[in-house]
Design a protein around this motif. Structure first.
Motif, PDB file in Angstrom:
ATOM      1  N   THR A 138       0.857  -1.183   0.000  1.00  0.00           N
ATOM      2  CA  THR A 138       0.000   0.000   0.000  1.00  0.00           C
ATOM      3  C   THR A 138       0.890   1.229   0.000  1.00  0.00           C
ATOM      4  O   THR A 138       1.726   1.410   0.886  1.00  0.00           O
ATOM      5  CB  THR A 138      -0.934   0.032   1.224  1.00  0.00           C
ATOM      6  N   LEU A 237      -2.321  -1.291  -3.549  1.00  0.00           N
ATOM      7  CA  LEU A 237      -3.323  -0.246  -3.350  1.00  0.00           C
ATOM      8  C   LEU A 237      -2.590   1.083  -3.272  1.00  0.00           C
ATOM      9  O   LEU A 237      -1.633   1.227  -2.516  1.00  0.00           O
ATOM     10  CB  LEU A 237      -4.105  -0.503  -2.057  1.00  0.00           C
ATOM     11  N   LEU A 239      -3.198   4.991  -2.374  1.00  0.00           N
ATOM     12  CA  LEU A 239      -4.100   5.947  -1.736  1.00  0.00           C
ATOM     13  C   LEU A 239      -3.470   7.336  -1.801  1.00  0.00           C
ATOM     14  O   LEU A 239      -2.303   7.500  -1.421  1.00  0.00           O
ATOM     15  CB  LEU A 239      -4.354   5.548  -0.278  1.00  0.00           C
ATOM     16  N   ARG A 263      -4.617  -0.611  -7.734  1.00  0.00           N
ATOM     17  CA  ARG A 263      -5.896   0.094  -7.609  1.00  0.00           C
ATOM     18  C   ARG A 263      -5.646   1.449  -6.963  1.00  0.00           C
ATOM     19  O   ARG A 263      -5.038   1.536  -5.893  1.00  0.00           O
ATOM     20  CB  ARG A 263      -6.882  -0.719  -6.760  1.00  0.00           C
ATOM     21  N   VAL A 265      -7.094   4.958  -5.301  1.00  0.00           N
ATOM     22  CA  VAL A 265      -8.228   5.605  -4.642  1.00  0.00           C
ATOM     23  C   VAL A 265      -7.816   7.028  -4.281  1.00  0.00           C
ATOM     24  O   VAL A 265      -6.865   7.231  -3.516  1.00  0.00           O
ATOM     25  CB  VAL A 265      -8.664   4.846  -3.373  1.00  0.00           C
ATOM     26  N   ILE A 267      -8.700  10.626  -2.470  1.00  0.00           N
ATOM     27  CA  ILE A 267      -9.484  11.059  -1.309  1.00  0.00           C
ATOM     28  C   ILE A 267      -9.642  12.571  -1.351  1.00  0.00           C
ATOM     29  O   ILE A 267      -8.658  13.321  -1.258  1.00  0.00           O
ATOM     30  CB  ILE A 267      -8.821  10.601   0.003  1.00  0.00           C
ATOM     31  N   ARG A 281     -11.031   7.347   6.323  1.00  0.00           N
ATOM     32  CA  ARG A 281     -11.219   7.043   4.901  1.00  0.00           C
ATOM     33  C   ARG A 281     -10.151   6.089   4.377  1.00  0.00           C
ATOM     34  O   ARG A 281     -10.433   5.235   3.524  1.00  0.00           O
ATOM     35  CB  ARG A 281     -11.241   8.345   4.101  1.00  0.00           C
ATOM     36  N   VAL A 284     -11.107   2.509   5.378  1.00  0.00           N
ATOM     37  CA  VAL A 284     -12.203   1.946   4.572  1.00  0.00           C
ATOM     38  C   VAL A 284     -11.644   1.187   3.372  1.00  0.00           C
ATOM     39  O   VAL A 284     -12.197   0.162   2.954  1.00  0.00           O
ATOM     40  CB  VAL A 284     -13.160   3.074   4.109  1.00  0.00           C
ATOM     41  N   GLU A 285     -10.544   1.670   2.820  1.00  0.00           N
ATOM     42  CA  GLU A 285      -9.915   1.011   1.668  1.00  0.00           C
ATOM     43  C   GLU A 285      -8.835   0.019   2.093  1.00  0.00           C
ATOM     44  O   GLU A 285      -8.691  -1.039   1.486  1.00  0.00           O
ATOM     45  CB  GLU A 285      -9.294   2.067   0.742  1.00  0.00           C
ATOM     46  N   LEU A 286      -8.085   0.375   3.130  1.00  0.00           N
ATOM     47  CA  LEU A 286      -6.933  -0.426   3.522  1.00  0.00           C
ATOM     48  C   LEU A 286      -7.330  -1.765   4.116  1.00  0.00           C
ATOM     49  O   LEU A 286      -6.751  -2.809   3.765  1.00  0.00           O
ATOM     50  CB  LEU A 286      -6.078   0.367   4.520  1.00  0.00           C
ATOM     51  N   HIS A 289      -8.363  -4.392   1.592  1.00  0.00           N
ATOM     52  CA  HIS A 289      -7.189  -4.757   0.797  1.00  0.00           C
ATOM     53  C   HIS A 289      -6.315  -5.758   1.553  1.00  0.00           C
ATOM     54  O   HIS A 289      -5.882  -6.773   0.985  1.00  0.00           O
ATOM     55  CB  HIS A 289      -6.388  -3.471   0.502  1.00  0.00           C
TER      56      HIS A 289
END
Length: 294
Positions: A138, A237, A239, A263, A265, A267, A281, A284-286, A289
């Motif tokens: 990530t 991921l 972010l 992917r 994302v 923010i 936030r 919510v994604e981490l 994953h």
């Protein structure tokens, strides 16, 4: 606690029971392991993970490298602008091998590697250097390091490069607060009193600006990573804050494009920090994953 890793001493914080899947958190330029918000660490532990944080070399309570001298950042930047080679005191790959060595010292075979800012760059290097050790990657508010990417906003760059006139403790805290306010999240502002207290606490733990300069040169000198990311195979991921004034959102887009299957994302309202609203936030994604690739 102190561990021996990659031939040096590193300060490591290990939270959560052995036997759980491991999340390795790598912080950014000049930042200590305490820069990871406690709420994020706690949420990961509560979700069943063992969380390992470390002070990168030359910062915090890890080994310092003052014997290597303090590079001239402006001269280094000039050489990079004209495509001239730069010899850093150490490289981001060295710092990645530090992180792998910390896992070795703790008897950890594999980890989810999460990095913020420069820590995201180091995390990318970990995934390239030791792919069998990385369950997932990530990259938060970070970059591929490609030369064509947009730079920080001019006012942010000026603050970063400016040496505080007042070198007293209050003067240094004032300067750091101004910088953090300049790069902070406009959608999730941190109250000044809270920011000031956090800066003072970090400074009490360790204050080593020469290490930050050496780390900065290591970042600038890592000019091949962007081309190498095509070889990265860890589930990734990316972010990134859409309002990041230090590492613009285009840097996150570029990172995701270069890593197969990554992917991205974005923010809204997030700058270059980790205030509570941003942490919510990110989680919510981490968390999905991590769960998917555990």
């Amino acid at each position: 606690m102190q561990v021996k890793a990659n031939g040096i001493s590193l300060e490591v914080e290990d939270t959560g029971a052995p036997g759980r899947p491991v999340v390795l958190l790598i912080m950014g330029l000049g930042m200590q392991l305490t820069g990871w918000p406690p709420a994020l660490v706690r949420a990961l532990v509560d979700a069943g993970y063992r969380v390992v944080r470390l002070d990168n070399r030359d910062i915090g309570l890890s080994q310092h490298f003052d014997q290597l001298g303090t590079p001239n950042v402006l001269w280094t930047a000039t050489k990079l602008r004209f495509g001239l080679p730069v010899r850093p005191p150490y490289s981001l790959r060295d710092m990645a091998l530090d992180a792998v060595g910390a896992l070795d010292a703790l008897g950890i075979r594999k980890a989810h590697v999460v990095g913020a800012s420069m820590g995201g760059m180091i995390a990318q290097r970990v995934a390239l250097a030791a792919p069998d050790r990385v369950a997932s990657l990530t990259s938060i508010m970070s970059s591929s390091g490609a030369r064509h990417l947009p730079p920080p906003k001019p006012e942010v760059l000026r603050l970063m490069m400016r040496r505080p006139v007042d070198q007293s403790r209050p003067g240094l805290i004032d300067h750091a607060v101004r910088l953090f306010q300049a790069i902070g999240s406009p959608g999730f502002p941190t109250p000044e009193a809270e920011l000031r207290a956090r800066v003072a606490e970090s400074m009490d733990r360790s204050f080593h600006p020469a290490g930050t300069v050496r780390q900065m040169v290591a970042v600038g000198a890592d000019v091949t990573r962007a081309l190498e990311l095509i070889n990265l195979r860890a589930p990734t991921l990316v972010l990134h804050g859409r309002a990041d004034p230090l590492v613009p959102y285009a840097c996150g887009e570029d990172t995701a494009r270069r890593i197969q299957g990554a992917r991205l994302v974005g923010i809204d309202g997030m700058g270059h920090d980790l205030p509570p609203g941003v942490v919510e936030r990110l989680l919510v994604e981490l968390q999905p994953h991590l769960a998917t690739h555990t």
